[in-house]
Design a protein around this motif. Structure first.
Motif, PDB file in Angstrom:
ATOM      1  N   SER A 162      -0.264  33.646  23.589  1.00 53.32           N
ATOM      2  CA  SER A 162       0.791  33.786  23.773  1.00 53.32           C
ATOM      3  C   SER A 162       0.926  34.811  25.584  1.00 53.32           C
ATOM      4  O   SER A 162       1.779  34.420  26.056  1.00 53.32           O
ATOM      5  N   ASP A 163      -0.125  35.675  25.650  1.00 53.58           N
ATOM      6  CA  ASP A 163       0.625  36.171  27.234  1.00 53.58           C
ATOM      7  C   ASP A 163      -1.359  35.584  27.458  1.00 53.58           C
ATOM      8  O   ASP A 163      -2.063  36.324  26.725  1.00 53.58           O
ATOM      9  N   VAL A 164      -1.063  35.620  28.453  1.00 55.10           N
ATOM     10  CA  VAL A 164      -2.392  34.480  30.028  1.00 55.10           C
ATOM     11  C   VAL A 164      -2.484  35.533  30.736  1.00 55.10           C
ATOM     12  O   VAL A 164      -1.250  36.257  31.855  1.00 55.10           O
ATOM     13  N   ALA A 165      -3.676  36.242  31.226  1.00 56.67           N
ATOM     14  CA  ALA A 165      -4.376  35.964  32.869  1.00 56.67           C
ATOM     15  C   ALA A 165      -4.537  35.760  33.523  1.00 56.67           C
ATOM     16  O   ALA A 165      -5.635  35.248  33.405  1.00 56.67           O
ATOM     17  N   VAL A 166      -4.045  35.892  34.475  1.00 57.43           N
ATOM     18  CA  VAL A 166      -5.133  36.024  36.175  1.00 57.43           C
ATOM     19  C   VAL A 166      -5.579  36.451  37.525  1.00 57.43           C
ATOM     20  O   VAL A 166      -4.181  36.801  37.817  1.00 57.43           O
ATOM     21  N   GLY A 167      -6.523  36.235  37.652  1.00 53.51           N
ATOM     22  CA  GLY A 167      -6.360  37.495  39.334  1.00 53.51           C
ATOM     23  C   GLY A 167      -6.891  36.382  40.871  1.00 53.51           C
ATOM     24  O   GLY A 167      -8.007  35.465  40.163  1.00 53.51           O
ATOM     25  N   GLY A 168      -6.798  36.372  41.571  1.00 52.35           N
ATOM     26  CA  GLY A 168      -7.375  36.262  42.793  1.00 52.35           C
ATOM     27  C   GLY A 168      -6.398  35.880  44.247  1.00 52.35           C
ATOM     28  O   GLY A 168      -5.590  36.788  44.246  1.00 52.35           O
ATOM     29  N   THR A 169      -7.402  35.390  45.294  1.00 49.21           N
ATOM     30  CA  THR A 169      -6.330  36.046  46.477  1.00 49.21           C
ATOM     31  C   THR A 169      -5.498  35.298  46.877  1.00 49.21           C
ATOM     32  O   THR A 169      -4.224  35.451  47.458  1.00 49.21           O
ATOM     33  N   LEU A 173      -2.863  27.798  48.994  1.00 51.51           N
ATOM     34  CA  LEU A 173      -3.609  27.146  47.541  1.00 51.51           C
ATOM     35  C   LEU A 173      -3.759  25.657  47.447  1.00 51.51           C
ATOM     36  O   LEU A 173      -3.232  24.974  48.208  1.00 51.51           O
ATOM     37  N   HIS A 174      -4.825  26.019  46.945  1.00 51.89           N
ATOM     38  CA  HIS A 174      -5.521  24.367  47.442  1.00 51.89           C
ATOM     39  C   HIS A 174      -5.880  23.809  46.071  1.00 51.89           C
ATOM     40  O   HIS A 174      -5.414  24.378  44.965  1.00 51.89           O
ATOM     41  N   GLY A 175      -6.401  22.846  45.616  1.00 52.14           N
ATOM     42  CA  GLY A 175      -6.956  21.985  44.808  1.00 52.14           C
ATOM     43  C   GLY A 175      -7.391  22.979  43.161  1.00 52.14           C
ATOM     44  O   GLY A 175      -7.193  23.489  42.999  1.00 52.14           O
ATOM     45  N   ALA A 176      -8.750  24.000  43.714  1.00 51.18           N
ATOM     46  CA  ALA A 176      -9.545  24.817  42.845  1.00 51.18           C
ATOM     47  C   ALA A 176      -8.699  25.864  41.949  1.00 51.18           C
ATOM     48  O   ALA A 176      -8.339  25.976  41.050  1.00 51.18           O
ATOM     49  N   MET A 288     -14.455  23.596  41.421  1.00 52.02           N
ATOM     50  CA  MET A 288     -14.469  22.176  42.041  1.00 52.02           C
ATOM     51  C   MET A 288     -15.186  22.377  43.537  1.00 52.02           C
ATOM     52  O   MET A 288     -15.418  23.023  44.209  1.00 52.02           O
ATOM     53  N   LYS A 289     -16.167  21.179  43.588  1.00 51.72           N
ATOM     54  CA  LYS A 289     -17.119  20.323  44.539  1.00 51.72           C
ATOM     55  C   LYS A 289     -15.907  20.663  46.119  1.00 51.72           C
ATOM     56  O   LYS A 289     -15.118  19.685  45.638  1.00 51.72           O
ATOM     57  N   ASP A 290     -16.082  20.895  47.032  1.00 56.33           N
ATOM     58  CA  ASP A 290     -15.753  20.163  48.545  1.00 56.33           C
ATOM     59  C   ASP A 290     -16.758  18.773  48.752  1.00 56.33           C
ATOM     60  O   ASP A 290     -18.224  18.990  49.132  1.00 56.33           O
ATOM     61  N   PRO A 291     -16.640  18.367  48.905  1.00 57.23           N
ATOM     62  CA  PRO A 291     -16.877  16.511  49.472  1.00 57.23           C
ATOM     63  C   PRO A 291     -17.184  16.825  51.436  1.00 57.23           C
ATOM     64  O   PRO A 291     -17.961  16.309  51.214  1.00 57.23           O
ATOM     65  N   ASP A 292     -15.966  18.034  51.696  1.00 63.36           N
ATOM     66  CA  ASP A 292     -16.294  17.415  52.742  1.00 63.36           C
ATOM     67  C   ASP A 292     -16.852  19.127  53.970  1.00 63.36           C
ATOM     68  O   ASP A 292     -16.116  19.237  54.729  1.00 63.36           O
ATOM     69  N   HIS A 293     -17.166  19.628  53.096  1.00 60.07           N
ATOM     70  CA  HIS A 293     -17.468  21.370  53.158  1.00 60.07           C
ATOM     71  C   HIS A 293     -18.861  20.777  54.924  1.00 60.07           C
ATOM     72  O   HIS A 293     -19.515  20.573  54.320  1.00 60.07           O
ATOM     73  N   SER A 294     -18.988  21.780  55.595  1.00 56.30           N
ATOM     74  CA  SER A 294     -19.129  21.695  57.010  1.00 56.30           C
ATOM     75  C   SER A 294     -20.495  22.622  56.881  1.00 56.30           C
ATOM     76  O   SER A 294     -20.578  23.607  55.473  1.00 56.30           O
ATOM     77  N   GLN A 295     -21.528  22.685  57.579  1.00 57.68           N
ATOM     78  CA  GLN A 295     -22.706  23.590  57.674  1.00 57.68           C
ATOM     79  C   GLN A 295     -22.376  24.849  56.894  1.00 57.68           C
ATOM     80  O   GLN A 295     -22.872  25.586  56.409  1.00 57.68           O
ATOM     81  N   GLU A 297     -19.395  26.278  55.660  1.00 58.77           N
ATOM     82  CA  GLU A 297     -18.564  26.384  54.561  1.00 58.77           C
ATOM     83  C   GLU A 297     -18.865  26.389  53.384  1.00 58.77           C
ATOM     84  O   GLU A 297     -20.157  25.809  52.688  1.00 58.77           O
ATOM     85  N   GLU A 298     -18.517  26.729  52.476  1.00 57.84           N
ATOM     86  CA  GLU A 298     -18.966  26.740  50.938  1.00 57.84           C
ATOM     87  C   GLU A 298     -18.755  26.046  50.425  1.00 57.84           C
ATOM     88  O   GLU A 298     -18.791  24.344  50.843  1.00 57.84           O
ATOM     89  N   GLU A 299     -19.817  25.161  49.283  1.00 61.09           N
ATOM     90  CA  GLU A 299     -19.761  23.516  48.703  1.00 61.09           C
ATOM     91  C   GLU A 299     -18.792  24.087  47.864  1.00 61.09           C
ATOM     92  O   GLU A 299     -17.985  22.763  47.814  1.00 61.09           O
ATOM     93  N   LYS A 300     -17.996  24.700  46.936  1.00 56.39           N
ATOM     94  CA  LYS A 300     -17.578  24.837  46.844  1.00 56.39           C
ATOM     95  C   LYS A 300     -15.932  24.791  47.035  1.00 56.39           C
ATOM     96  O   LYS A 300     -15.917  25.249  48.741  1.00 56.39           O
ATOM     97  N   ILE A 301     -14.140  24.335  46.621  1.00 60.54           N
ATOM     98  CA  ILE A 301     -13.625  24.320  47.346  1.00 60.54           C
ATOM     99  C   ILE A 301     -12.774  26.132  47.538  1.00 60.54           C
ATOM    100  O   ILE A 301     -12.846  26.589  46.455  1.00 60.54           O
ATOM    101  N   SER A 302     -12.562  25.929  48.671  1.00 64.57           N
ATOM    102  CA  SER A 302     -12.593  28.067  48.279  1.00 64.57           C
ATOM    103  C   SER A 302     -11.235  27.815  49.877  1.00 64.57           C
ATOM    104  O   SER A 302     -11.075  27.251  51.175  1.00 64.57           O
ATOM    105  N   SER A 303     -10.643  28.944  49.969  1.00 63.30           N
ATOM    106  CA  SER A 303      -9.894  29.383  51.241  1.00 63.30           C
ATOM    107  C   SER A 303     -10.190  30.027  52.075  1.00 63.30           C
ATOM    108  O   SER A 303     -10.311  30.095  53.604  1.00 63.30           O
ATOM    109  N   SER A 304     -11.557  30.366  51.851  1.00 65.32           N
ATOM    110  CA  SER A 304     -12.657  30.836  52.755  1.00 65.32           C
ATOM    111  C   SER A 304     -12.682  29.713  53.825  1.00 65.32           C
ATOM    112  O   SER A 304     -13.052  29.789  55.406  1.00 65.32           O
ATOM    113  N   SER A 305     -13.214  28.750  53.594  1.00 64.17           N
ATOM    114  CA  SER A 305     -13.343  27.274  54.449  1.00 64.17           C
ATOM    115  C   SER A 305     -12.114  26.343  54.662  1.00 64.17           C
ATOM    116  O   SER A 305     -12.409  26.646  56.063  1.00 64.17           O
TER     117      SER A 305
END
Length: 564
Positions: A162-169, A173-176, A288-295, A297-305
């Motif tokens: 019925s009721d679901v929660a989620v948290g994050g920064t 908004l990116h793919g992940a 989710m992996k980020d195929p275009d991450h640079s040296q 950056e994180e390997e995952k798709i992330s806001s910091s990247s």
């Protein structure tokens, strides 16, 4: 620029096939749509049939895999705002301006297929009845060698709550994020509680200064969620601590987490038990992996990247001041103590900029006979004067440090004189604005060894026919010198790293180093007034690439066909 501001793409392939087709479908659609691209999934739909009726795909693992493939493929299309719709309902936030389908998935004459697209969009999302409808690719564009889809055993449905929660920064908004939020929408029957990190929770994020304000992030989050599944109730709240209402809300049944936040979910359940509440089911989504991450950056798709990719780019338009001469084009480079501003200035000099070092000018105004010497001595007393007649900057600094009234008295004397000298230097840059002169000016401040490493004059970088002058000034914003520059470029560094640098460079204690930093304008205050942001946190080669990127984009802005 793609011709349509928004679009609706209808995909009718079976869900298990979509992961193989996602990249091609989104690449084709991205060439047509510049803004939000909505996707309607309806496996097996015949668009050429009379008045096709909308329906939501079954909420199972195959749908989650299709969503992961679509959002992963969207990451390769930089800037694509993809929103996969999980149920028809209300009018979309950015109404589609074009309807799209794959010709390979829509057998039959184009006319009936296009009419079917228009009927479906009108029935499901209230779109105007005569929107342009386009078929992407041709009938033979299906992937070569793709095996026909065979019927399989019915898969288990996803659990529902019925009721679901989620948290994050939820910054940019990116793919992940979109996959995580879509999973929440599939799991929830009634309400989704979304906590958005704010305040102290952001302090240690990479490039926290570039995180969008809470109000912006919350508004974008709500728009996405209400587009994707309008039948749910959405409660979006700021999080000042890692738990928020997840440890006090008795109606919650499930918390959606990722691999890296599962421990946080376990901590939430521990707190709920302490509060006499039942544990939440933890539903985990893969990263989710980020195929275009640079040296760096994180390997995952992330806001910091994504924030790192903003470094060196134009964050807001240059100042448009008719009183500011167009030539030379002046960049005001600023940053706090230990930010690496000086190393950035040196790199810009090597690229062809005329450098003005405000700190050196500041020293010049204090020398005996200098424009501010007599007034400073008169204002602060003979005890600041050394035996040789020079002003003791350390003694003077001790008199004004922590005393805002005395500091203002000093800056009221010194800053106008420095500004006058800066303007003289800018006029000199204008006079030396020819490419040959710019090559010489760009070497200012380099020692013989550094100059020996530079290429010959015939290879020395030019500034697209327009002189670029960099004013290197730590007090640029505090002194109000923005009216002398076309753009403000700011160097930022996390406080902890700046403290380490100051201690190592100046031999100061940690307490003194922190006091020096906190007496200055904050990184966030500088970034709010800046066109371009750079960061020297990583290896020198990463800084160099940032600066070269910023310089190349500047040259594009200054190219004759675009104007200043």
């Amino acid at each position: 620029m793609a011709p349509f501001a928004s679009g609706l793409l209808v995909l009718t392939a079976p869900l298990p096939v979509l992961p193989r087709r996602a990249a091609a479908a989104l690449a084709a659609a991205a060439g047509v749509v510049a803004g939000p691209l909505y996707v309607h999934l309806q496996p097996g739909l015949r668009l050429a049939a009379p008045a096709p009726l909308p329906a939501a795909p079954p909420a199972g693992p195959a749908l989650l895999r299709a969503l992961a493939a679509l959002y992963g493929a969207a990451a390769a299309q930089r800037g694509l705002d993809l929103r996969v719709l999980l149920g028809p309902g209300r009018r979309l936030a950015r109404p589609p301006r074009v309807l799209l389908a794959s010709a390979a998935e829509a057998p039959g004459p184009p006319g009936p297929v296009q009419l079917g697209l228009q009927h479906l969009a009108a029935a499901a999302y209230g779109c105007p009845p005569r929107l342009p409808a386009l078929l992407l690719g041709g009938p033979g564009d299906a992937p070569d060698g793709e095996p026909p889809e065979e019927p399989g055993d019915p898969e288990e449905a996803l659990p529902d709550f019925s009721d679901v929660a989620v948290g994050g920064t939820f910054d940019r908004l990116h793919g992940a994020h979109r996959l995580l939020l879509s999973a929440c929408c599939l799991l929830a029957r009634h309400r989704l509680l979304a906590g958005v990190a704010d305040g102290d929770l952001l302090r240690h994020k990479v490039l926290a200064e570039l995180i969008e304000p809470y109000e912006v992030r919350a508004a974008k989050l709500r728009e996405f969620l209400e587009d994707v599944k309008p039948s749910l109730r959405y409660d979006i709240v700021p999080l000042a601590d890692p738990y928020g209402p997840s440890i006090t809300d008795p109606d919650l049944q499930c918390l959606v987490v990722s691999e890296e936040t599962r421990r946080g979910g376990e901590a939430v359940n521990k707190k709920r038990l302490e509060n006499g509440l039942p544990e939440l089911a933890l539903y985990e989504i893969l990263l989710m992996k980020d195929p275009d991450h640079s040296q760096n950056e994180e390997e995952k798709i992330s806001s910091s990247s994504l924030r790192q990719r903003l470094l060196g780019t134009l964050l807001r338009p240059p100042r448009q001041d008719p009183m500011l001469p167009s030539c030379p084009y002046v960049i005001g480079l600023t940053g706090g103590t230990g930010s690496g501003k000086t190393s950035i200035a040196k790199l810009l000099g090597q690229l062809g900029a005329f450098l003005i070092d405000a700190d050196k000018l500041g020293h010049a105004v204090y020398v005996p006979g200098g424009p501010a010497y007599e007034r400073v001595v008169a204002a602060f007393g003979a005890e600041i004067v050394n035996e040789d007649g020079t002003i003791n900057r350390k003694v003077l600094g001790a008199k004004v440090f922590g005393n805002q009234e005395r500091l203002k008295s000093l800056t009221d004397i010194v800053w106008p004189e420095m500004a006058r000298m800066v303007k003289e230097q800018i006029r000199e840059a204008d006079a030396q604005g020819r490419p040959d002169s710019m090559r010489v000016s760009g070497r200012a401040g380099m020692d013989a060894k550094e100059q020996s490493r530079l290429p010959g004059n015939e290879e020395w970088p030019r500034s697209a026919g327009k002189a670029v002058c960099v004013l290197d000034a730590a007090v640029l914003l505090e002194a109000g010198w923005q009216d002398m520059v076309h753009e403000v470029w700011t160097a930022v560094i996390p406080e902890e790293e700046a403290v380490k640098r100051i201690m190592a460079r100046d031999g100061l204690s940690e307490e003194v180093a922190r006091g020096r930093l906190r007496s200055q304008m904050t990184n966030s205050q500088r970034v709010e007034q800046s066109q371009v942001v750079l960061c020297t946190l990583w290896e020198p080669d990463v800084t160099r690439k940032q600066v070269e990127k910023a310089w190349d984009l500047l040259q594009q802005r200054l190219s004759p066909d675009r104007g200043p």
